[in-house]
Scaffold this motif. Structure first.
Motif, PDB file in Angstrom:
ATOM      1  N   ARG A 119      11.778   5.920   2.183  1.00 21.14           N
ATOM      2  CA  ARG A 119      12.509   6.626   3.235  1.00 21.14           C
ATOM      3  C   ARG A 119      13.728   5.831   3.679  1.00 21.14           C
ATOM      4  O   ARG A 119      14.812   6.397   3.870  1.00 21.14           O
ATOM      5  CB  ARG A 119      11.592   6.871   4.440  1.00 21.14           C
ATOM      6  CG  ARG A 119      10.689   8.060   4.211  1.00 21.14           C
ATOM      7  CD  ARG A 119       9.840   8.345   5.404  1.00 21.14           C
ATOM      8  NE  ARG A 119       8.925   9.426   5.094  1.00 21.14           N
ATOM      9  CZ  ARG A 119       7.850   9.716   5.799  1.00 21.14           C
ATOM     10  NH1 ARG A 119       7.542   8.997   6.860  1.00 21.14           N
ATOM     11  NH2 ARG A 119       7.080  10.711   5.446  1.00 21.14           N
ATOM     12  N   ILE A 120      13.537   4.530   3.827  1.00 15.10           N
ATOM     13  CA  ILE A 120      14.659   3.675   4.241  1.00 15.10           C
ATOM     14  C   ILE A 120      15.741   3.689   3.166  1.00 15.10           C
ATOM     15  O   ILE A 120      16.938   3.813   3.449  1.00 15.10           O
ATOM     16  CB  ILE A 120      14.169   2.231   4.523  1.00 15.10           C
ATOM     17  CG1 ILE A 120      13.277   2.241   5.773  1.00 15.10           C
ATOM     18  CG2 ILE A 120      15.340   1.271   4.707  1.00 15.10           C
ATOM     19  CD1 ILE A 120      12.464   0.994   5.951  1.00 15.10           C
ATOM     20  N   TYR A 121      15.282   3.623   1.913  1.00 14.65           N
ATOM     21  CA  TYR A 121      16.222   3.657   0.794  1.00 14.65           C
ATOM     22  C   TYR A 121      17.042   4.947   0.822  1.00 14.65           C
ATOM     23  O   TYR A 121      18.271   4.921   0.708  1.00 14.65           O
ATOM     24  CB  TYR A 121      15.436   3.539  -0.519  1.00 14.65           C
ATOM     25  CG  TYR A 121      16.268   3.768  -1.758  1.00 14.65           C
ATOM     26  CD1 TYR A 121      17.179   2.802  -2.194  1.00 14.65           C
ATOM     27  CD2 TYR A 121      16.154   4.945  -2.493  1.00 14.65           C
ATOM     28  CE1 TYR A 121      17.946   3.020  -3.317  1.00 14.65           C
ATOM     29  CE2 TYR A 121      16.921   5.163  -3.613  1.00 14.65           C
ATOM     30  CZ  TYR A 121      17.812   4.198  -4.026  1.00 14.65           C
ATOM     31  OH  TYR A 121      18.570   4.408  -5.134  1.00 14.65           O
ATOM     32  N   LEU A 122      16.345   6.065   1.026  1.00 17.55           N
ATOM     33  CA  LEU A 122      17.015   7.366   1.070  1.00 17.55           C
ATOM     34  C   LEU A 122      18.048   7.388   2.201  1.00 17.55           C
ATOM     35  O   LEU A 122      19.183   7.842   2.026  1.00 17.55           O
ATOM     36  CB  LEU A 122      15.973   8.473   1.281  1.00 17.55           C
ATOM     37  CG  LEU A 122      16.501   9.901   1.152  1.00 17.55           C
ATOM     38  CD1 LEU A 122      16.887  10.181  -0.290  1.00 17.55           C
ATOM     39  CD2 LEU A 122      15.450  10.899   1.606  1.00 17.55           C
ATOM     40  N   LEU A 123      17.652   6.848   3.354  1.00 13.51           N
ATOM     41  CA  LEU A 123      18.532   6.812   4.507  1.00 13.51           C
ATOM     42  C   LEU A 123      19.792   6.006   4.176  1.00 13.51           C
ATOM     43  O   LEU A 123      20.917   6.425   4.474  1.00 13.51           O
ATOM     44  CB  LEU A 123      17.795   6.164   5.686  1.00 13.51           C
ATOM     45  CG  LEU A 123      18.484   6.322   7.041  1.00 13.51           C
ATOM     46  CD1 LEU A 123      18.371   7.762   7.517  1.00 13.51           C
ATOM     47  CD2 LEU A 123      17.878   5.357   8.053  1.00 13.51           C
ATOM     48  N   ASN A 146       0.842  -1.195   0.000  1.00 14.34           N
ATOM     49  CA  ASN A 146       0.000   0.000   0.000  1.00 14.34           C
ATOM     50  C   ASN A 146       0.885   1.256   0.000  1.00 14.34           C
ATOM     51  O   ASN A 146       2.107   1.174   0.113  1.00 14.34           O
ATOM     52  CB  ASN A 146      -0.969  -0.020   1.189  1.00 14.34           C
ATOM     53  CG  ASN A 146      -0.224  -0.067   2.508  1.00 14.34           C
ATOM     54  OD1 ASN A 146       0.913   0.388   2.586  1.00 14.34           O
ATOM     55  ND2 ASN A 146      -0.849  -0.632   3.519  1.00 14.34           N
ATOM     56  N   ASP A 147       0.241   2.399  -0.161  1.00 15.65           N
ATOM     57  CA  ASP A 147       0.968   3.659  -0.293  1.00 15.65           C
ATOM     58  C   ASP A 147       1.923   3.900   0.868  1.00 15.65           C
ATOM     59  O   ASP A 147       3.045   4.335   0.692  1.00 15.65           O
ATOM     60  CB  ASP A 147      -0.032   4.829  -0.359  1.00 15.65           C
ATOM     61  CG  ASP A 147      -0.654   4.896  -1.735  1.00 15.65           C
ATOM     62  OD1 ASP A 147      -0.229   4.096  -2.598  1.00 15.65           O
ATOM     63  OD2 ASP A 147      -1.549   5.711  -1.942  1.00 15.65           O
ATOM     64  N   LYS A 148       1.430   3.597   2.048  1.00 16.42           N
ATOM     65  CA  LYS A 148       2.206   3.896   3.250  1.00 16.42           C
ATOM     66  C   LYS A 148       3.520   3.121   3.271  1.00 16.42           C
ATOM     67  O   LYS A 148       4.577   3.673   3.570  1.00 16.42           O
ATOM     68  CB  LYS A 148       1.375   3.568   4.495  1.00 16.42           C
ATOM     69  CG  LYS A 148       1.433   4.706   5.492  1.00 16.42           C
ATOM     70  CD  LYS A 148       0.602   4.436   6.709  1.00 16.42           C
ATOM     71  CE  LYS A 148       0.738   5.599   7.670  1.00 16.42           C
ATOM     72  NZ  LYS A 148      -0.322   5.562   8.685  1.00 16.42           N
TER      73      LYS A 148
END
Lengths: 265, 366
Positions: free
Chosen positions: A12-16, A3-5
């Protein structure tokens, strides 16, 4: 199905992870620069200013810092002047082979640094200035000018062509127009170009290593210390270089992006 | 011989092989409000830019107060321009923009401020003196642009479609600001526009250009009533253009054979080149046609059939056809046509006074 969430969280984890990947080595270097142990290993020893003290009291490092600053200031100034002139020619005039002219002006960063460095070394020895501070200033000017040009050109492209004509129309000569209209309009990009080319010069190692001779710049000194032995001094110098460069780049970004040009329609 | 303040003598302009302006000749009198009108690419803006020194004429001579201007650089001229884009300096605030021209002329700083403030007051924008340009509305920017151009008190003001970016209601207000300003200052305004309503509402005289050629110069009324060429007749207003041959000619009027039958026309000043049997094109302005349900036995009366209407506010454009499918356009106020009780296909009568029939002097092939 995701789902979207969960997509948002995955991103976000990827960016981190990307940030960790990029900044971890730098953070490590900064952390070890304050660590009392001789060798970079875990667990950490205690906090110390020792390495910074050592660097501070080492005349060779100070010479390198002075060389780097002189070269960075001179090269950024020259590169920005050349970059501005090239960008303005592009903005103002149309001529045959203009694309070739622009391609040539943007060429230096596309040449592998080591080749550029070798070529410069050969050329400077011919001119008899190899090893002098001038050699490094010229080399870094060549390297920085295309960046300066690209930044200033971007800004001039946003300028209403009528602005220049309007200044003439109001009684400003070509020089007065340059002084009171073109340069004020391009000023944010000029400051930005100064900072970025300064950062490029401050960081640059390959060419400096070849042409600097006795006027070693900071990156060259770091390598020399590293070749001798593992010395946490380089962490201290590295942290200093990192802080300087980042400050310059952040200033450049601020001028480049927060001062949005106002176009009047 | 006293010539006008501004003279264009055989002026041409070419860009490479493209001809922007054919040889043009005209004069502008001091204190006149002159509009140069035409569709885009007609050479009107190039003409204005040559006057400002932003383009150099390819040939011919431009004179201001009898002095040849061709070689004078733009910044050496006293012909400030109000730009279509306004071209206000975004890095300067309102008063700094207005001061620019004075500063370039070496006027002392306190004097600059004093004179600029005077103009800001005059344009009713003195409260915005220290604002930046992007904090102003379109109409306020317009006033800054005007103040900036006028602060050096030039003999001539050039305007290049300055109102084209404004809302329609603002356009009408700025028109009255401009005409009042021009009357008060008594200086020459040269106003380039594609808009007929702007040109006709403000200008003393209008120059109509097409493809680098001047088609007609005259007062708005002259141009509207008596177009000099088919181009002008089609370009301005809503006109019926009717081709025909001259059947009879006398001192004051002529009788022509046309598709609508016989049309009588008065001869107007300047049009005395006609010969019996020659071809003519007659122009009857759409608002000069009278309509009636019954035959009135007036001159130039024909029976027509109602085909279509176009309603734009208080004015209605009506389309009629005669028995031979020739179209006639009529413009009336909505309240004028109500008593006629028009229904599609109904037949009524139209007539027009011979005094309102004009003819185009030269029959243009194009």
């Amino acid at each position: 199905m995701l789902n979207d969430k969960s997509i948002v969280w995955l991103l976000r984890i990827y960016l981190l992870l990307v940030f960790v990947f990029i900044f971890m080595p730098i953070v490590t270097s900064v952390v070890f620069s304050f660590n009392s142990d001789r060798f970079p290993s875990l667990p950490l020893g205690h906090f110390t200013w020792n390495w910074y003290d050592k660097v501070y009291n080492d005349p060779e490092t100070w010479d390198a810092i002075r060389t780097s600053i002189i070269v960075a200031l001179s090269a950024s100034l020259l590169a920005t002047i050349i970059g501005f002139c090239t960008a303005y020619t592009d903005f103002r005039y149309n001529f045959r082979f203009k694309n070739a002219y622009l391609a040539l002006a943007l060429l230096p960063p596309t040449i592998p640094l080591i080749i550029l460095a070798l070529a410069m070394l050969a050329w400077f020895s011919k001119l008899g200035i190899s090893g002098q501070i001038w050699a490094l200033i010229i080399a870094h000017t060549v390297l920085g000018a295309p960046f300066a040009m690209a930044i200033i050109r971007l800004r001039l492209q946003q300028m209403d062509k009528d602005l220049e004509s309007a200044a003439w129309n109001l009684g400003a000569s070509e020089w007065a127009t340059m002084r009171y209209v073109i340069i004020p309009f391009a000023l944010p990009s000029i400051i930005s170009a100064l900072c970025l080319t300064m950062a490029v010069s401050f960081d640059e190692f390959a060419i400096a290593w070849f042409v600097s001779g006795l006027n070693k710049s900071i990156p060259v000194v770091i390598l020399e210390i590293l070749q001798g032995n593992v010395d946490p001094q380089i962490n201290a110098i590295g942290s200093f270089v990192f802080a300087t460069t980042m400050t310059l780049v952040v200033i450049a970004q601020l001028f480049l992006f927060t001062k949005k040009p106002t176009t009047i329609k | 011989m006293s010539e006008g303040q501004i003279v264009f003598e055989n002026v041409t302009k070419q860009f490479g092989s493209a001809v922007a302006v054919q040889p043009i000749n005209f004069e502008i009198k001091a204190g006149e409000f002159l509009a140069i009108m035409g569709s885009s690419g007609c050479g009107k803006t190039t003409t204005l830019r040559m006057l400002a020194g932003l383009e150099t004429p390819s040939s011919g001579e431009i004179r201001l107060n009898g002095v040849r201007m061709n070689e004078l650089k733009a910044h050496e001229r006293e012909t400030p321009l109000v730009w279509q884009t306004l071209a206000l300096f975004p890095f300067l605030n309102v008063i700094e923009n207005v001061e620019f021209g004075l500063k370039m002329r070496g006027v002392e700083k306190s004097e600059c401020t004093k004179r600029s403030l005077k103009w800001l007051k005059r344009m009713e924008i003195e409260q915005f003196a220290n604002r930046s340009i992007d904090q102003l509305s379109g109409g306020q920017r317009q006033r800054v642009a005007l103040a900036r151009a006028l602060v050096t008190e030039p003999p001539v003001l050039l305007l290049d479609e300055p109102l084209s970016a404004l809302d329609q209601n603002l356009v009408v207000r700025m028109q009255s600001v401009l005409t009042r300003l021009q009357k008060e200052l008594g200086i020459t305004f040269v106003y380039v526009t594609h808009s007929q309503s702007e040109a006709f509402a403000m200008a003393d005289r209008v120059v109509i250009m097409s493809e680098g050629v001047i088609e007609q110069i005259g007062s708005p009324k002259e141009i509207y009533r008596n177009p000099a060429s088919r181009f002008v007749a089609e370009f301005v207003g809503t006109n019926n253009i009717i081709s025909g041959y001259i059947k009879e000619l006398n001192e004051h009027s002529m009788i022509c054979n046309t598709a609508f039958g016989v049309i009588e026309s008065n001869l107007h000043d300047g049009n005395n080149s006609h010969v019996a049997g020659g071809a003519v094109e007659l122009v009857i302005s759409a608002d000069m046609v009278e309509l009636s349900q019954e035959k009135t036995s007036s001159k130039n009366e024909i029976q027509i059939q109602f085909i279509a209407e176009e309603f734009t506010g208080s004015v209605v454009t009506l389309y009629f056809e005669d028995d031979n499918k020739n179209e006639l356009i009529v413009q009336k106020q909505q309240r004028e046509i109500e008593p006629l009780e028009l229904t599609y296909g109904c037949k009524i009568y139209a007539h027009w006074d011979p005094i309102n029939v004009f003819c185009i002097p030269e029959v243009n092939a194009g």
